[in-house]
Design a protein around this motif. Sequence first.
Motif, short mmCIF file in Angstrom:
data_model
loop_
_atom_site.label_atom_id
_atom_site.label_comp_id
_atom_site.label_asym_id
_atom_site.label_seq_id
_atom_site.Cartn_x
_atom_site.Cartn_y
_atom_site.Cartn_z
N ALA A 148 0.82 -1.21 0.00
CA ALA A 148 0.00 0.00 0.00
C ALA A 148 0.85 1.26 0.00
O ALA A 148 0.35 2.35 0.27
CB ALA A 148 -0.93 0.00 1.22
N GLY A 149 2.13 1.12 -0.32
CA GLY A 149 3.00 2.29 -0.38
C GLY A 149 2.83 3.04 -1.70
O GLY A 149 2.13 2.58 -2.61
N ILE A 150 3.49 4.19 -1.78
CA ILE A 150 3.43 4.95 -3.04
C ILE A 150 4.75 4.86 -3.82
O ILE A 150 4.81 5.23 -4.98
CB ILE A 150 3.07 6.43 -2.81
N GLY A 151 5.80 4.38 -3.17
CA GLY A 151 7.07 4.25 -3.88
C GLY A 151 7.65 5.59 -4.29
O GLY A 151 8.12 5.74 -5.42
N ALA A 152 7.65 6.54 -3.37
CA ALA A 152 8.11 7.90 -3.71
C ALA A 152 9.53 7.91 -4.27
O ALA A 152 9.82 8.60 -5.24
CB ALA A 152 8.03 8.79 -2.47
N ARG A 153 10.42 7.11 -3.67
CA ARG A 153 11.83 7.13 -4.10
C ARG A 153 12.02 6.53 -5.48
O ARG A 153 13.03 6.77 -6.13
CB ARG A 153 12.70 6.40 -3.06
N MET A 154 11.08 5.75 -5.95
CA MET A 154 11.20 5.14 -7.28
C MET A 154 10.88 6.15 -8.39
O MET A 154 11.33 6.00 -9.53
CB MET A 154 10.27 3.93 -7.37
N GLU A 155 10.10 7.17 -8.06
CA GLU A 155 9.74 8.23 -9.02
C GLU A 155 9.19 7.66 -10.32
O GLU A 155 9.52 8.13 -11.41
CB GLU A 155 10.98 9.11 -9.32
N ALA A 156 8.35 6.62 -10.23
CA ALA A 156 7.76 6.01 -11.42
C ALA A 156 6.40 6.64 -11.70
O ALA A 156 5.89 7.43 -10.92
CB ALA A 156 7.63 4.51 -11.22
N ASP A 157 5.77 6.24 -12.82
CA ASP A 157 4.46 6.78 -13.18
C ASP A 157 3.34 6.12 -12.39
O ASP A 157 2.19 6.56 -12.46
CB ASP A 157 4.19 6.55 -14.68
N CYS A 158 3.66 5.02 -11.71
CA CYS A 158 2.66 4.30 -10.91
C CYS A 158 3.34 3.90 -9.60
O CYS A 158 4.57 3.97 -9.49
CB CYS A 158 2.17 3.07 -11.67
N PRO A 159 2.58 3.47 -8.58
CA PRO A 159 3.22 2.99 -7.35
C PRO A 159 4.22 1.88 -7.69
O PRO A 159 3.96 1.05 -8.56
CB PRO A 159 2.04 2.46 -6.53
N LYS A 160 5.37 1.85 -7.00
CA LYS A 160 6.46 0.98 -7.47
C LYS A 160 6.10 -0.49 -7.48
O LYS A 160 6.65 -1.25 -8.27
CB LYS A 160 7.73 1.22 -6.67
N GLN A 161 5.17 -0.91 -6.61
CA GLN A 161 4.81 -2.33 -6.59
C GLN A 161 4.14 -2.77 -7.89
O GLN A 161 3.97 -3.96 -8.12
CB GLN A 161 3.93 -2.67 -5.38
#
Length: 232
Positions: free
Chosen positions: A13-26
Amino acid sequence: MTPPRYFALIPAAGIGARMEADCPKQYVPLAGKPMLRHVLDTFAASQTITHTFAVVGAEDGYIGGILAAAPHLAGRMTVLHNGGATRHQSVLNGLHAMREQVDDGDWVLVHDAARPGLTAALIDKLVQSLCDDAVGGLLAMPIVDTLKRGGTDHRVQATVPRDGLWAAQTPQMFRYGLLRRALEHSAQVTDEAGAIEALGLQPKLVEGSPRNFKVTLPHDVALAELYLKGIE
Ligand code: CTP
Ligand code: MG
């Protein structure tokens, strides 16, 4: 007494901020499948795991696509739409939602959606190492690098002895009743073992694998794909 069963709980349920992708990193595609799908496929294929629960955000708009593309997951897993503001809260919400289906003595393997390199062999190594343990434990890697504590301007303040230091991975495996009690009573912790430690108990370290690293930054994608393509 029935023997304990093994359940998986996947905080996703994270947002993956550090991945800086177009969608949540999962949901970032890796070697042809979204990151979370790799994890779900691994647990679904495991003979050891009775059932898997994945915790996603209430507004998650991606999990439906995964389920539609993977009918073999139906019956092997349940999606819980009750993710929290922190990983700790997401795991605790998941534990509460699965309470009807598990006993206090059953084992729960909590595994990050962001570690798609997990294999069935690593799951079985963890389970075989801990199934008779009074506390439970986690996969982890002994630290091999020399450690420096940095200060202002990235100047070395100290060399930290690495003796006995390990980097925690997941799954982290504890009995349902103990884990729930630990997480309900701990202040903010970054992993399940931390909550168990706060009760004065000592989780066991079981050596994991480099391939089970946590995909966190954009450059991690290439390495994750190397590992994932290597076994196909
Ligand atoms: N997680 C979660 N609920 C949250 C935060 C994190 O379920 N509120 C999950 C993530 O989806 C991930 C795992 O916990 O599977 C490990 O967290 P992390 O790698 O930090 O992922 P994110 O928090 O999404 O990434 P970032 O910290 O870069 O924003
Ligand atoms: Mg995070």
